[in-house]
Design a protein around this motif. Structure first.
Motif, PDB file in Angstrom:
ATOM      1  N   GLU A   1       4.063  -3.336 -52.466  1.00 53.21           N
ATOM      2  CA  GLU A   1       4.652  -4.597 -51.996  1.00 53.21           C
ATOM      3  C   GLU A   1       3.718  -5.229 -50.969  1.00 53.21           C
ATOM      4  OE1 GLU A   1       7.195  -7.723 -51.704  1.00 53.21           O
ATOM      5  OE2 GLU A   1       7.426  -6.070 -53.105  1.00 53.21           O
ATOM      6  N   GLY A   2       3.442  -6.507 -51.135  1.00 52.23           N
ATOM      7  CA  GLY A   2       2.544  -7.208 -50.215  1.00 52.23           C
ATOM      8  C   GLY A   2       1.098  -7.201 -50.685  1.00 52.23           C
ATOM      9  N   GLY A   3       0.819  -6.466 -51.744  1.00 48.15           N
ATOM     10  CA  GLY A   3      -0.528  -6.438 -52.312  1.00 48.15           C
ATOM     11  C   GLY A   3      -1.269  -5.150 -52.014  1.00 48.15           C
ATOM     12  N   LYS A   4      -2.289  -4.920 -52.805  1.00 49.19           N
ATOM     13  CA  LYS A   4      -3.088  -3.707 -52.697  1.00 49.19           C
ATOM     14  C   LYS A   4      -3.666  -3.527 -51.296  1.00 49.19           C
ATOM     15  CE  LYS A   4      -6.931  -1.449 -55.085  1.00 49.19           C
ATOM     16  NZ  LYS A   4      -7.751  -1.475 -56.315  1.00 49.19           N
ATOM     17  N   HIS A   5      -3.996  -4.628 -50.639  1.00 43.72           N
ATOM     18  CA  HIS A   5      -4.575  -4.548 -49.279  1.00 43.72           C
ATOM     19  C   HIS A   5      -3.573  -4.005 -48.251  1.00 43.72           C
ATOM     20  CE1 HIS A   5      -2.662  -8.507 -49.417  1.00 43.72           C
ATOM     21  NE2 HIS A   5      -2.529  -8.394 -48.110  1.00 43.72           N
ATOM     22  N   CYS A   6      -2.282  -3.896 -48.630  1.00 41.96           N
ATOM     23  CA  CYS A   6      -1.252  -3.340 -47.747  1.00 41.96           C
ATOM     24  C   CYS A   6      -0.973  -1.864 -48.048  1.00 41.96           C
ATOM     25  CB  CYS A   6       0.054  -4.126 -47.889  1.00 41.96           C
ATOM     26  SG  CYS A   6      -0.053  -5.832 -47.326  1.00 41.96           S
ATOM     27  N   CYS A   7      -1.728  -1.287 -48.953  1.00 43.26           N
ATOM     28  CA  CYS A   7      -1.489   0.097 -49.359  1.00 43.26           C
ATOM     29  C   CYS A   7      -1.640   1.033 -48.164  1.00 43.26           C
ATOM     30  CB  CYS A   7      -2.479   0.501 -50.450  1.00 43.26           C
ATOM     31  SG  CYS A   7      -2.164   2.142 -51.123  1.00 43.26           S
ATOM     32  N   PRO A   8      -0.671   1.930 -47.958  1.00 37.87           N
ATOM     33  CA  PRO A   8      -0.818   2.925 -46.894  1.00 37.87           C
ATOM     34  C   PRO A   8      -2.107   3.730 -47.094  1.00 37.87           C
ATOM     35  CG  PRO A   8       1.438   2.906 -47.697  1.00 37.87           C
ATOM     36  CD  PRO A   8       0.638   2.043 -48.628  1.00 37.87           C
ATOM     37  N   LEU A   9      -2.823   3.937 -46.015  1.00 38.28           N
ATOM     38  CA  LEU A   9      -4.120   4.611 -46.084  1.00 38.28           C
ATOM     39  C   LEU A   9      -4.019   5.996 -46.710  1.00 38.28           C
ATOM     40  CD1 LEU A   9      -5.509   3.567 -42.587  1.00 38.28           C
ATOM     41  CD2 LEU A   9      -5.925   2.478 -44.804  1.00 38.28           C
ATOM     42  N   TRP A  10      -2.955   6.720 -46.403  1.00 39.70           N
ATOM     43  CA  TRP A  10      -2.813   8.068 -46.925  1.00 39.70           C
ATOM     44  C   TRP A  10      -2.786   8.063 -48.458  1.00 39.70           C
ATOM     45  CZ3 TRP A  10      -3.257  12.186 -43.771  1.00 39.70           C
ATOM     46  CH2 TRP A  10      -3.067  13.444 -44.337  1.00 39.70           C
ATOM     47  N   ILE A  11      -2.126   7.061 -49.026  1.00 43.65           N
ATOM     48  CA  ILE A  11      -2.055   6.971 -50.488  1.00 43.65           C
ATOM     49  C   ILE A  11      -3.442   6.746 -51.072  1.00 43.65           C
ATOM     50  CG2 ILE A  11      -1.167   5.586 -52.417  1.00 43.65           C
ATOM     51  CD1 ILE A  11       1.456   5.379 -50.814  1.00 43.65           C
ATOM     52  N   LEU A  12      -4.270   5.951 -50.388  1.00 43.33           N
ATOM     53  CA  LEU A  12      -5.635   5.749 -50.867  1.00 43.33           C
ATOM     54  C   LEU A  12      -6.456   7.038 -50.793  1.00 43.33           C
ATOM     55  CD1 LEU A  12      -6.497   2.191 -49.543  1.00 43.33           C
ATOM     56  CD2 LEU A  12      -6.089   2.897 -51.902  1.00 43.33           C
ATOM     57  N   GLY A  13      -6.040   7.963 -49.964  1.00 42.46           N
ATOM     58  CA  GLY A  13      -6.681   9.269 -49.929  1.00 42.46           C
ATOM     59  C   GLY A  13      -6.191  10.189 -51.038  1.00 42.46           C
ATOM     60  N   MET A  14      -5.088   9.824 -51.669  1.00 48.60           N
ATOM     61  CA  MET A  14      -4.484  10.641 -52.724  1.00 48.60           C
ATOM     62  C   MET A  14      -4.789  10.122 -54.125  1.00 48.60           C
ATOM     63  SD  MET A  14      -0.671  11.032 -51.092  1.00 48.60           S
ATOM     64  CE  MET A  14       0.009  11.919 -52.483  1.00 48.60           C
ATOM     65  N   VAL A  15      -4.721   8.811 -54.292  1.00 52.04           N
ATOM     66  CA  VAL A  15      -4.798   8.175 -55.600  1.00 52.04           C
ATOM     67  C   VAL A  15      -6.043   7.278 -55.631  1.00 52.04           C
ATOM     68  CG1 VAL A  15      -3.594   6.593 -57.171  1.00 52.04           C
ATOM     69  CG2 VAL A  15      -2.279   8.180 -55.761  1.00 52.04           C
ATOM     70  N   PRO A  16      -6.886   7.412 -56.659  1.00 50.94           N
ATOM     71  CA  PRO A  16      -8.040   6.504 -56.748  1.00 50.94           C
ATOM     72  C   PRO A  16      -7.577   5.046 -56.679  1.00 50.94           C
ATOM     73  CG  PRO A  16      -8.199   8.232 -58.410  1.00 50.94           C
ATOM     74  CD  PRO A  16      -6.832   8.345 -57.784  1.00 50.94           C
ATOM     75  N   HIS A  17      -8.278   4.241 -55.893  1.00 50.33           N
ATOM     76  CA  HIS A  17      -7.812   2.865 -55.668  1.00 50.33           C
ATOM     77  C   HIS A  17      -7.759   2.036 -56.941  1.00 50.33           C
ATOM     78  CE1 HIS A  17     -11.388   0.263 -55.894  1.00 50.33           C
ATOM     79  NE2 HIS A  17     -12.054   1.358 -55.534  1.00 50.33           N
ATOM     80  N   LYS A  18      -8.473   2.447 -57.989  1.00 47.98           N
ATOM     81  CA  LYS A  18      -8.393   1.689 -59.250  1.00 47.98           C
ATOM     82  C   LYS A  18      -7.013   1.817 -59.891  1.00 47.98           C
ATOM     83  CE  LYS A  18     -10.477   5.265 -62.191  1.00 47.98           C
ATOM     84  NZ  LYS A  18     -11.576   5.555 -63.079  1.00 47.98           N
ATOM     85  N   TYR A  19      -6.184   2.752 -59.401  1.00 45.44           N
ATOM     86  CA  TYR A  19      -4.816   2.911 -59.895  1.00 45.44           C
ATOM     87  C   TYR A  19      -3.777   2.336 -58.936  1.00 45.44           C
ATOM     88  CZ  TYR A  19      -7.168   6.128 -63.041  1.00 45.44           C
ATOM     89  OH  TYR A  19      -8.032   6.681 -63.954  1.00 45.44           O
TER      90      TYR A  19
END
Length: 178
Positions: free
Chosen positions: A125-143
């Motif tokens: 919600e709010g767009g990819k740029h709002c993704c919690p940092l921890w999730i970016l450490g878990m899931v490749p950002h292309k997903y």
């Protein structure tokens, strides 16, 4: 092409602290067009009826207020076991994150799916740029996507064969074995 026909996906996202039905209804409708079966925690597919709806949530809040922690713990342990089972049984997972809404089961289910190396599509919600940092450490950002609609669009391109799947994560059975 129908590459995703007869596959299964689990819909991960908040329930306790916000409306988790609206986005799930949209995903179920769109996935049905591709022949994808959705596991929705509001309507679990088990023979044993395990409810995780607004009434059950309110009941547990009332129990908490009365100090009936054993009752809440027993219910939540059962819900947790069944939800993690749905993570196991899915070919891929769709996760909806609203960074403003706390969610705890979602994070365990997401972690479980990462450990299983399942394909995960995360809408933020709010767009990819709002993704919690921890999730970016878990899931490749292309997903990670900026909306549920973006996730549905990419699933359609995978289903049609226009987008190749990442075989390091996807372990699809032939359609006759699904």
């Amino acid at each position: 092409m129908g590459l995703l026909k007869k596959t299964k996906t689990y819909l991960i996202g908040h329930i306790q602290c916000g409306d988790g039905r609206t986005w799930r209804s949209l995903v179920e409708k769109e996935c049905a067009k591709m022949g994808i079966q959705c596991y929705n925690p509001y309507t679990k597919p088990f023979l044993k009826d395990i409810k995780e709806n607004e009434n059950v949530q309110q009941y547990m809040k009332d129990c908490m207020a009365r100090g009936e922690f054993d009752e809440v713990q027993e219910l939540m342990r059962e819900i947790r076991i069944f939800d993690l089972c749905l993570t196991d049984k899915s070919d891929f997972l769709i996760c909806y994150i609203d960074p403003k809404i706390p969610t705890y089961g979602t994070m365990e289910e997401l972690s479980w799916a990462v450990r299983l190396k399942r394909p995960i599509f995360v809408a933020v919600e709010g767009g990819k740029h709002c993704c919690p940092l921890w999730i970016l450490g878990m899931v490749p950002h292309k997903y990670v996507y900026s909306s549920i609609e973006d996730v549905i669009a990419v699933l359609n391109t995978i289903d049609s064969g226009a987008k190749k799947i990442d075989n390091s994560r996807w372990k699809l059975l032939k359609e006759e074995h699904r």
